[in-house]
Motif scaffolding. Structure first.
Motif, PDB file in Angstrom:
ATOM      1  N   HIS B 132       0.832  -1.210   0.000  1.00 29.35           N
ATOM      2  CA  HIS B 132       0.000   0.000   0.000  1.00 29.35           C
ATOM      3  C   HIS B 132       0.862   1.254   0.000  1.00 29.35           C
ATOM      4  CE1 HIS B 132       0.799   1.330   4.055  1.00 29.35           C
ATOM      5  NE2 HIS B 132      -0.157   2.220   4.011  1.00 29.35           N
ATOM      6  N   MET B 133       2.167   1.101   0.145  1.00 26.32           N
ATOM      7  CA  MET B 133       3.029   2.284   0.157  1.00 26.32           C
ATOM      8  C   MET B 133       3.162   2.862  -1.248  1.00 26.32           C
ATOM      9  SD  MET B 133       6.192   1.478   2.649  1.00 26.32           S
ATOM     10  CE  MET B 133       5.952   1.108   4.383  1.00 26.32           C
ATOM     11  N   GLY B 134       3.243   4.182  -1.316  1.00 25.21           N
ATOM     12  CA  GLY B 134       3.460   4.821  -2.612  1.00 25.21           C
ATOM     13  C   GLY B 134       4.826   4.472  -3.167  1.00 25.21           C
ATOM     14  N   ARG B 135       5.778   4.289  -2.265  1.00 22.84           N
ATOM     15  CA  ARG B 135       7.131   3.947  -2.705  1.00 22.84           C
ATOM     16  C   ARG B 135       7.628   2.751  -1.901  1.00 22.84           C
ATOM     17  NH1 ARG B 135      10.788   9.204  -3.275  1.00 22.84           N
ATOM     18  NH2 ARG B 135      10.479   9.483  -1.031  1.00 22.84           N
ATOM     19  N   PRO B 136       7.107   1.552  -2.250  1.00 24.18           N
ATOM     20  CA  PRO B 136       7.434   0.368  -1.441  1.00 24.18           C
ATOM     21  C   PRO B 136       8.926   0.078  -1.382  1.00 24.18           C
ATOM     22  CG  PRO B 136       6.197  -0.237  -3.432  1.00 24.18           C
ATOM     23  CD  PRO B 136       6.187   1.243  -3.362  1.00 24.18           C
ATOM     24  N   PHE B 138      11.116   1.920  -0.637  1.00 27.63           N
ATOM     25  CA  PHE B 138      11.722   2.584   0.525  1.00 27.63           C
ATOM     26  C   PHE B 138      11.125   2.072   1.831  1.00 27.63           C
ATOM     27  CE2 PHE B 138      12.637   6.284  -2.446  1.00 27.63           C
ATOM     28  CZ  PHE B 138      13.977   5.955  -2.564  1.00 27.63           C
ATOM     29  N   ALA B 139      10.464   0.905   1.765  1.00 26.30           N
ATOM     30  CA  ALA B 139       9.779   0.403   2.962  1.00 26.30           C
ATOM     31  C   ALA B 139      10.740   0.286   4.143  1.00 26.30           C
ATOM     32  CB  ALA B 139       9.155  -0.953   2.665  1.00 26.30           C
ATOM     33  N   TRP B 141      12.621   2.209   5.291  1.00 28.86           N
ATOM     34  CA  TRP B 141      12.741   3.453   6.062  1.00 28.86           C
ATOM     35  C   TRP B 141      11.941   3.407   7.357  1.00 28.86           C
ATOM     36  CZ3 TRP B 141      12.433   7.852   1.830  1.00 28.86           C
ATOM     37  CH2 TRP B 141      13.657   7.858   1.142  1.00 28.86           C
ATOM     38  N   ARG B 149      21.168  10.520   7.476  1.00 26.96           N
ATOM     39  CA  ARG B 149      20.277  11.689   7.395  1.00 26.96           C
ATOM     40  C   ARG B 149      20.156  12.379   8.745  1.00 26.96           C
ATOM     41  NH1 ARG B 149      17.220   7.529   5.742  1.00 26.96           N
ATOM     42  NH2 ARG B 149      17.418   6.949   3.535  1.00 26.96           N
ATOM     43  N   LEU B 152      18.256  10.427  11.000  1.00 26.13           N
ATOM     44  CA  LEU B 152      16.831  10.667  11.168  1.00 26.13           C
ATOM     45  C   LEU B 152      16.188   9.354  11.577  1.00 26.13           C
ATOM     46  CD1 LEU B 152      14.265  12.361  10.875  1.00 26.13           C
ATOM     47  CD2 LEU B 152      14.255  11.822   8.455  1.00 26.13           C
TER      48      LEU B 152
ATOM     49  N   TYR C 836       9.133  15.704   1.061  1.00 25.87           N
ATOM     50  CA  TYR C 836       8.808  14.797  -0.045  1.00 25.87           C
ATOM     51  C   TYR C 836       9.781  13.634  -0.114  1.00 25.87           C
ATOM     52  CZ  TYR C 836       6.299  19.003  -1.416  1.00 25.87           C
ATOM     53  OH  TYR C 836       5.494  20.098  -1.435  1.00 25.87           O
ATOM     54  N   ASN C 837      11.075  13.933   0.022  1.00 29.75           N
ATOM     55  CA  ASN C 837      12.031  12.848  -0.241  1.00 29.75           C
ATOM     56  C   ASN C 837      12.101  11.864   0.917  1.00 29.75           C
ATOM     57  OD1 ASN C 837      13.173  14.559   1.507  1.00 29.75           O
ATOM     58  ND2 ASN C 837      15.096  14.841   0.407  1.00 29.75           N
ATOM     59  N   ARG C 838      11.398  12.136   2.010  1.00 25.14           N
ATOM     60  CA  ARG C 838      11.353  11.160   3.093  1.00 25.14           C
ATOM     61  C   ARG C 838      10.060  10.339   3.026  1.00 25.14           C
ATOM     62  NH1 ARG C 838      14.044   7.867   6.632  1.00 25.14           N
ATOM     63  NH2 ARG C 838      13.031   7.749   8.661  1.00 25.14           N
ATOM     64  N   CYS C 839       9.069  10.852   2.292  1.00 24.09           N
ATOM     65  CA  CYS C 839       7.742  10.228   2.302  1.00 24.09           C
ATOM     66  C   CYS C 839       7.777   8.865   1.616  1.00 24.09           C
ATOM     67  CB  CYS C 839       6.758  11.149   1.579  1.00 24.09           C
ATOM     68  SG  CYS C 839       5.113  10.465   1.454  1.00 24.09           S
ATOM     69  N   VAL C 840       7.182   7.860   2.254  1.00 24.86           N
ATOM     70  CA  VAL C 840       7.067   6.552   1.610  1.00 24.86           C
ATOM     71  C   VAL C 840       5.653   6.319   1.090  1.00 24.86           C
ATOM     72  CG1 VAL C 840       8.909   5.528   2.968  1.00 24.86           C
ATOM     73  CG2 VAL C 840       6.567   5.405   3.799  1.00 24.86           C
ATOM     74  N   GLY C 841       4.740   7.247   1.386  1.00 23.86           N
ATOM     75  CA  GLY C 841       3.417   7.172   0.770  1.00 23.86           C
ATOM     76  C   GLY C 841       2.444   6.214   1.430  1.00 23.86           C
ATOM     77  N   VAL C 891       4.406  10.071  -3.398  1.00 24.53           N
ATOM     78  CA  VAL C 891       4.589  10.893  -2.204  1.00 24.53           C
ATOM     79  C   VAL C 891       3.389  11.815  -2.012  1.00 24.53           C
ATOM     80  CG1 VAL C 891       7.075  10.864  -2.581  1.00 24.53           C
ATOM     81  CG2 VAL C 891       5.748  12.853  -3.286  1.00 24.53           C
TER      82      VAL C 891
END
Lengths: 173, 452, 981
Positions: B132-136, B138-139, B141, B149, B152, C836-841, C891
């Motif tokens: 369901h992630m927009g950018r899986p 990067f899961a 993270w 970072r 972070l 934005y560049n941290r967002c995983v959505g 994102v």
């Protein structure tokens, strides 16, 4: 004097338990008992000492708790506090779920690890079984043969009386 | 002899099999080639799995836009399926852990398959937070690992993060529990298998188990501790899942009732699924002797109990929405029952609250076909419960200007089907490769009954 | 023995901390300390600049460092040029922001006496049209690309024959509000015997000038002063949205209604119209009447006023189509405000205009709120002249036709007839910038520049001038019409010289401040606007009204009777805010701008009254055919509360066939219906459905206190009227410490007109993606600011309220708490930041946002052929704002309060070493707003405007009981209905 072992097989757990009690009353040393399932009352019969696994659980659990609380508080309060939804840096309540989960996780894993280590599981993958059907339907008791022949006779007698279906001598490993 | 005396209670194992008999019955299917019925089921499952894989692949490659979501409804099928599968898992843990603590003998013949079900269900569930992630990609993270970072870290206040930890813990502990429980039986398989690769695998997995009394003693302690840990764990997991919603501000989500409500629902749906699976398994694997009508009836009683609990929660929600006097809350629940998604709401009500009430009657409780239908309806109803909670709360929340409708796409349906495919593929492999019944436990019970 | 100490620095020896180099030392002249963010931002600037430096003429893929830096352009530093908007003929003053030689944003020119620094949605979008790939890249000869030499040779030969009596030359232009263009066209035509100059307006208002000639002997469009009017009556005139000079009018209108601690009064606005227009939706009292009945309303008013004035020419008595009591109220209201009231009508019907003139004369408004001495140069079109030209063409008299800024083959009521007539003209030249419906019939197309590429001027209102200068070298081999005409006249082909010449002769003498023309020119060019000192305000006797009221009344009654006889439905054709007459149809920003009333994007539709829909069993999206003998139009239905029952409304400006890939085939062309008389239409169901791409599907507030309201009367009694319920907010935790600024915003709902200029401004400033019709129907538009529109009261007489809604930047933001990866957190100056560049959505934040203002990138919107709008090509991407990142797929994004502007403002102040002044930083939406409804500033600074407004008893936060503590808040919506009726 040969350190041979006497292997007594039994038809069911009733006989086995009777034999165990008799052997202990007769002050014979019991090597070990091998069964295909956990026979209830065997521990009492053998008067086995209480397991110390719970201590491993406690230790692991505490470690998990400490790690979870430590990481969350340190990261959110000390290392890089950020204003998230106007909540305080140390939102202790919000840290509870993760703390609990990690406690359980490490508690469980440490217990399992301790069990494997103490029971020596995984040391040798082809164990020498006391009898062929141990993992199927055989219940056996293994005793070191007492040196003195009278005692040995008494032991055999006692085991038969308890209902041993078969008695064998095997060389010590 | 005691053997002839009429037992006071019906046996949990029918026909007084000898220990050898039990071993043979359980191990036979593993030695023989898979049956035609098994192959048929497996083919269907694989087909479903591949369909789902294709759909998921397309989604990841193209974007979440391939789903029916929109500016107001940010979750729908994805999280519905996630909660659904997590819920399914709970019955396994409940049977193996909680019933063990209560020393329920009847659990022994079903615990193994129930635990297997737990693990496969959690696997299916785990897919959805990822998909369901927009950018899986990067899961990772969401894991608090030191990074360049800042570092972070992650937001430990986010229920989604709690989910991640809870689900991984749940999976790990359940898996350990399952594996440890299987060691003696793996040893049994090791000893009856002719030398060859199978034997080598069984030897490896059984870790040189020799049935020593001392080990058995520790083994029992370990099982008790794991059970003791798993019990609060299983409660915590679905409570945390429920907090995804309970900690939000959205009317229909923001409810303190959710944790117990979700746990009850999870057990309910889980038992529904166990029922479905076992009714099939006992037929396909010819294990009616061990998975008896009494087992099914016992589970039916639990369905009745948990179903009524869930229904009670539904009614409490409605009452509080009215009694609480919060206009947004009232609107949300009115919309559930009377709005455009009322059909979903009433499906849920029927399947989860009304249908289980049939099980008050013993005759219905003991009719296998009826139980099968009920168990299926329970699963349908519980899926819709999550759909109703998620979609009807989101599609009409505070500002009417943003009110929208949600319609799923073929891709979402495909992924749902795929998750079922994955689940059944794994389960079928399991029943074909591993002892589906805990032999050593059943032997214990059988021996006990032999004594009485 | 003594222990030896080794030391590397004196500091170490003395135990002082070693000196650390500051980031700021690396880049900041002021040498002030910088945050990581600033550093990254500046790095972003230089990288972006390096990559784009080569892009002044044609976009380059690879980064090309500038060998010789163009004068006046610093990479990464914006520069501003004053010019005049070419979006419509209203000629608002603009300031154009260019970065690295590319115009990327237009803003209103604060010096402009008409628009006063505001813009409309259309104006905001013009910068995108500059980068439209569908523009012609060079001249066409007989449909094939040609060189300018070839084109000129071709034209010259034909012109010579025409000059020597080879038929008449005709010049067909749009309304020309430019002195230079006017003079040039006159000079050009002088060469040709019997030359014709006809002016064509797609939406004509010739009747107004005609009526003024009849009544006052002045064939002009007067200048209207809505700010001076205490009572305004509109008869089907959308002066806030599309009529004449909307920005100027909207600004004046809202000035006349703004409530401040100083001003507690506001004008009262009555609107009589068939369909719900932007203007009508803002009226204090709106009455739905059929188009054919508007004349009766005018007559009834005139009669009542004549009676009150006692004597004067008698007005024939008529049966008013609406509640007579209400008309009495209106008449009383007007009469009490003689000389400070205003009645306007947008009907292109001389009779009605004549009656309206009489009303204004009776009220003594002429010379006060109606200025005939400084007429407006809008809508100079003359339908008669155009028809005459077409007839001449049909007779074969016209030997040559020059088409300048017009597209009659699309937007003339008799387009077909025009095209046929065109075939009889041997020599046709079009100056169209694209191969539009008309240009495709031309022998030669000599494409004009985009207005941002050309020199020019404007005189939207007599005595108010604007200058236009190029802000970018022409992107293509286009050529300004001025240059073409000058070249063909054999004059030196230098538009700038010609422009200067015109100004030297006509404008320069009208001022005394500058002795030398060059000084005057430089200042005028820098300011972009010039208004000579008003020559002796001749407030003498206003002209007497000599209009023939009896004749007007007769024609009105006749027309009404005819419409009655025709029966069926009447059709109201209107211009949509943003899309207007359709010349911008290929502009995706305007296509995706929701209509203020219907919230529908991408296309037009037939608006019907709920009662009519019920009667004919119609629902939103049912495709119908709007029919009558000789006219048919197929469109989906839109059920419009407040619409007159026996009429339907259709927007003009759609159904283009040669606009370009974005605009072609969107909606249907309604211009042909202009020919048919209003009445006698019927609707036929086709049985098909076409979902309307609406951004808002629910139109009631459901009784929730979202837009809080009060009437002026209530407010006079209780300053907090409508805003009494303020929850007491408890909090568990101490507020987070704040350093320095705390940004905030206040939006005055009674000022906001809902025009949507802010929406496009935000889109331009923040690189907001266009998603297209299908995605909008799926509820996925990306606008960071939306204007919620709610109806109140009955379906037949709804009241409309607007609420601009963007991220409220909650102090206790629900979105922040739930993000697992800290992709949205709070800044110390009160902004809810999206990383934005941290967002995983996970979209959890959007779900948990009570205001539903977060927008998710469902797809990759840039460089994706599925979304071929603005960001799918090097050309289109030139409009992107380098200060704002283009969001990638997956994102979340949302309003940032123009954080890039805040940063820039802070840097400016730091560099200058001065404290940031209130109002120095303006968000894009605030800057564009014609109604000045949005105020942004530092609420920590008690003296700031935003702090003042937030202290007002009218101020509140939406959903404040949730304790989200937003920094964006609203002032109650105040309306001023009449006590009676």
């Amino acid at each position: 004097m040969s350190g041979d072992l006497l292997v007594a097989s039994f038809a069911g757990e009733t006989e086995l338990l009777a034999a165990v009690r008799a052997a202990r009353e007769g002050e014979f040393r019991i090597g070990d008992v091998f069964t295909p399932y956990a026979v209830h009352g065997l521990d009492e019969a053998l008067a086995a000492p209480r397991s110390r696994l719970p201590w491993a659980t406690l230790a692991g659990g505490l470690a998990g708790l400490a790690a979870a609380v430590g990481l969350q508080v340190w990261a959110a309060v000390v290392d890089w506090p950020l204003n998230v939804g106007g909540k305080p840096a140390n939102s202790a309540l919000a840290f509870l779920p993760i703390s609990f989960e990690l406690t359980v996780l490490l508690g469980g894993l440490s217990t399992a690890a301790a069990f494997f280590w103490r029971s020596g599981l995984g040391r040798r993958l082809d164990p020498r079984l006391a009898a062929p059907g141990i993992t199927d339907d055989a219940l056996v008791m293994v005793l070191p043969l007492p040196g003195d022949p009278d005692r040995e006779a008494a032991l055999r007698e006692l085991l038969r009386a308890a209902g041993a279906s078969e008695l064998r001598e095997v060389p010590a490993p | 002899m005691a053997a002839e005396s009429i037992p006071l209670r019906l046996p949990w194992v029918e026909g007084r099999p000898s220990l050898k008999q039990i071993t043979d019955d359980v191990c036979r299917p593993l030695a023989t080639r898979p049956s035609a019925s098994w192959l048929a089921c497996f083919a269907v499952a694989l087909a479903a799995l591949s369909a789902g894989a294709a759909a998921a692949g397309y989604e990841v490659a193209t974007g979440i836009g391939t789903w029916g979501l929109n500016k107001s409804v940010g979750w729908a099928f994805d999280i519905t399926n996630f909660v659904f599968w997590i819920g399914i898992g709970h019955a396994g843990t409940l049977i193996s852990a909680i019933l063990m603590l209560f020393r329920q003998k009847w659990r022994t013949s079903i615990s193994r398959s129930a635990e297997g079900m737990t693990i496969f269900a959690v696997m299916c569930a785990g897919l959805f937070p990822l998909l369901h992630m927009g950018r899986p990609w990067f899961a990772f993270w969401v894991f608090p690992y030191p990074n360049t970072r800042g570092p972070l870290w992650v937001n430990f206040r986010s229920p989604l993060l709690w989910d991640v930890v809870a689900i991984s813990t749940y999976f790990t502990i359940s898996f350990v529990f399952w594996f440890v429980g299987m060691i003696p039986d793996l040893a049994t398989l090791r000893d009856r298998t002719a030398p060859g690769w199978r034997k080598r695998i069984y030897s490896l997995l059984s870790l040189g188990w020799d049935g020593s009394g001392r080990t058995w003693a520790r083994y029992e302690t370990l099982s008790l501790i794991l059970a003791g840990l798993a019990t609060p764990l299983v409660v915590s997991v679905h409570s945390i899942v429920s907090m995804d919603f309970a900690t939000s501000v959205i009317p229909g989500w923001h409810t303190t009732l959710f944790p117990p409500y979700f746990v009850a629902g999870a057990v309910f749906s889980g038992f529904g699924m166990v029922m479905t699976l076992l009714i099939i398994t006992r037929k396909v694997m010819a294990l009616e002797r061990y998975i008896t009508l009494r087992h099914l009836e016992a589970m039916a009683k639990i369905l009745l109990l948990t179903g009524s609990l869930v229904g009670f929660c539904y009614l409490t929600e409605l009452f509080l929405a009215w009694y609480g006097g919060n206009p947004y809350e009232r609107a949300a629940f009115w919309n559930r029952a009377m709005g455009p998604y009322a059909w979903a709401y009433w499906t849920m009500m029927t399947c989860n609250l009304f249908v289980p009430q049939l099980l008050w009657w013993r005759r219905l409780r003991t009719s296998v076909p009826l139980l099968f239908v009920v168990s299926l309806l329970v699963n349908v109803g519980m899926w819709f419960e999550r759909f109703v909670i998620i979609v009807t709360s989101l599609h009409r929340d505070f500002l009417p200007s943003s009110w929208v409708m949600y319609k799923p796409t073929i891709i979402e349906v495909g992924i749902l089907i795929g998750s079922f495919g994955l689940f059944f593929t794994l389960f079928l492999l399991f029943v074909q490769a591993l002892p589906v019944i805990a032999m050593w436990e059943v032997k214990g019970v059988a021996a006990g009954e032999a004594k009485s | 023995m003594p222990e030896t100490t080794y030391w590397r620095s004196v500091e170490e020896l003395r135990g002082e901390p070693p000196p650390r180099p500051e980031l700021s030392d690396l880049h900041d002249p002021a040498g002030a300390g910088e945050s990581r963010r600033d550093f990254l931002k500046l790095m972003g600037f230089s990288i972006g600049a390096a990559a784009l430096a080569g892009c002044t003429r044609i976009p380059e893929r690879q980064a090309v460092p500038l060998l010789a830096q163009p004068e006046g352009t610093l990479p990464g530093v914006e520069s501003w040029y004053a010019t005049t908007c070419g979006g419509c003929s209203a000629g608002c003053g603009l300031l154009v922001k260019t970065r690295d030689g590319r115009p990327i944003k237009v803003e209103g020119n604060p010096h402009s006496p008409l628009s006063g620094g505001a813009t409309c949605a259309t104006g905001q979008a013009t910068v995108l049209s500059l980068y439209d790939g569908q523009r012609l890249k060079g001249p066409l000869l007989h449909g094939r690309p040609a060189s300018w030499e070839e084109a000129d040779a071709f034209v010259a030969s034909h012109l010579d024959t025409l000059a020597t009596g080879g038929g008449r030359l005709a010049l067909l232009t749009e309304t020309i509000a430019s002195p230079a263009s006017r003079r040039l066209s006159e000079d050009f035509l002088r060469r040709f015997p019997g030359a014709i100059h006809a002016v064509h307006d797609p939406v004509s208002l010739a009747a107004l000038r005609h009526a003024n000639e009849q009544s006052f002997g002045r064939p002009v469009v007067p200048r209207f002063h809505f700010d001076r009017a205490r009572v305004i009556v509109g008869l089907e005139a959308d002066f806030l949205g599309t009529w004449l000079s909307p920005v100027e009018f909207a600004r004046a209108y809202s000035r006349g209604r703004r409530l401040t601690d100083r001003n507690s009064g506001m004008s009262r606005h009555y609107q009589f119209e068939a369909g719900l227009s932007l203007t009508g939706s803002n009226a204090d009292r709106r009455v739905a009447v059929l188009p054919s009945e508007l004349g009766l309303v005018a007559l009834a008013l005139a009669g009542r006023l004549a009676a009150r004035s006692g004597g004067g020419e008698p007005v024939p008595k008529v049966e008013p189509p609406c509640d007579p009591a209400l008309l009495d109220t209106v008449a009383d209201d007007l009469w009490q405000h003689r000389g400070e009231s205003l009645v306007v009508s947008g009907l292109n019907d001389p009779a009605v205009q004549a009656v309206v003139n009489r009303i204004n004369s009776l009220l003594g408004n002429v010379g006060k709120t109606i200025d005939l001495d400084h007429p407006s140069w809008q809508r100079q079109g003359d339908d008669g002249a155009v028809t005459a030209l077409i007839e001449a063409m049909e007779r074969g008299e016209v030997g040559g036709l020059l088409l300048w800024g017009v597209n009659p083959a699309y937007d003339h009521p008799q387009a077909g007839r025009f095209v046929k007539a065109l075939a009889r003209v041997p020599f046709k030249v079009s100056f169209a910038g694209r191969l539009d419906e008309t240009a495709e019939h031309a022998d030669a197309v000599c494409p004009d520049h985009h207005f941002l590429e050309s020199w020019g001027d404007a005189e939207p209102v007599a005595g108010s001038f604007g200058l236009r200068q190029p802000v970018i070298a022409p992107l293509f081999a286009t050529r300004s019409v001025h240059e073409s005409l000058l070249r063909w006249m054999g004059a030196p082909a230098d538009p700038l010289a010609h422009l200067r010449e015109v100004w030297r002769r006509d404008v320069f003498p009208r001022q005394s401040r500058w002795a030398a023309f060059d000084d005057f020119w430089d200042h005028a060019l820098q300011d972009g606007v010039f208004e000579p000192p008003a020559a002796s305000t001749d407030e003498a006797t206003p002209p007497v009204d000599r209009g023939d009221l009896a004749a007007a009344a007769a024609s009105i009654l006749a027309g009404h009777a005819a419409a009655r006889a025709a029966g069926g439905l009447e059709v109201r054709l209107y211009e949509k805010v943003g899309m207007r007459d359709g010349r911008h149809a290929n502009n995706p920003w305007l296509q995706e701008l929701p209509d203020p009333i219907t919230r529908v994007t991408w296309g037009n539709y037939v608006s019907v009254a709920p009662a009519l829909a019920a009667e004919q069993g119609l629902a939103d999206g049912d495709v119908v055919v709007l029919k009558k003998a000789g006219a048919a139009l197929e469109l989906p239905v839109q059920v419009q509360p407040g619409h007159a029952r026996q009429a339907v409304s259709v927007a003009l400006g759609y159904g283009r066939t040669r606009a370009g890939k974005v605009g072609n085939g969107v909606g249907a062309n309604a211009f042909p219906l202009l020919a048919a008389s209003a009445g006698g239409f019927r609707l036929e169901k086709t049985g098909r459905r076409q979902t309307l791409a609406a951004t808002q599907l629910h139109h009631s507030m459901e009784g929730r206190p979202i837009v809080r309201e009060a009437t002026l009367a209530e407010l006079a009694r209780n300053p907090a009227a409508g805003n009494e319920e303020r929850p007491r907010l408890e909090t568990l935790w101490a507020e987070h410490p704040r350093e320095g600024h705390h940004w905030g915003m206040a939006i005055d709902l009674s000022s906001c007109l809902g025009c949507g200029a802010c929406v496009v401004a935000c889109q331009a400033e923040n690189n907001v993606a266009v998603v297209g019709r299908d995605e909008v129907t799926r509820g996925r538009e990306m606008h960071w600011i939306r204007i919620d529109r709610y109806y109140q009261g009955s379906e037949d007489e709804p009241r409309t309220v607007y609420q601009p809604m963007m991220c409220q930047h909650c102090g206790n933001a629900p979105c922040e708490t739930v993000c697992p990866v800290l992709a949205t957190v709070h800044s110390s100056d009160g902004i809810n930041q999206q990383v934005y560049n941290r967002c995983v959505g996970t979209r959890y934040c959007a779900n948990n946002c009570p205001y539903k203002v977060r927008r998710f990138n469902w797809f990759q919107y840039a460089n994706n052929d599925r979304f071929d709008y603005t960001m799918n090509g090097d050309l289109g991407r030139m409009v992107l704002n380098p200060d704002v990142v283009v969001r990638s797929r997956g994102v979340m994004e949302k309003c940032s309060l123009c954080t890039q502007r805040i940063q820039a403002g802070k840097l400016r102040a730091e560099a200058a070493g001065t404290p940031l002044a209130d109002g120095e930083i303006r968000t894009a939406c605030q800057q564009a707003c014609p109604a000045e409804a949005i105020v942004f500033g530092d609420q920590a600074d008690a003296g700031s405007e935003v702090a003042r407004q937030q202290a007002s008893p009218r101020f509140y936060h939406v959903l404040e009981e949730l304790n989200t503590r937003p920094v964006v808040g609203y002032l109650t919506h105040v309306h001023n209905p009449p006590e009676k009726a």
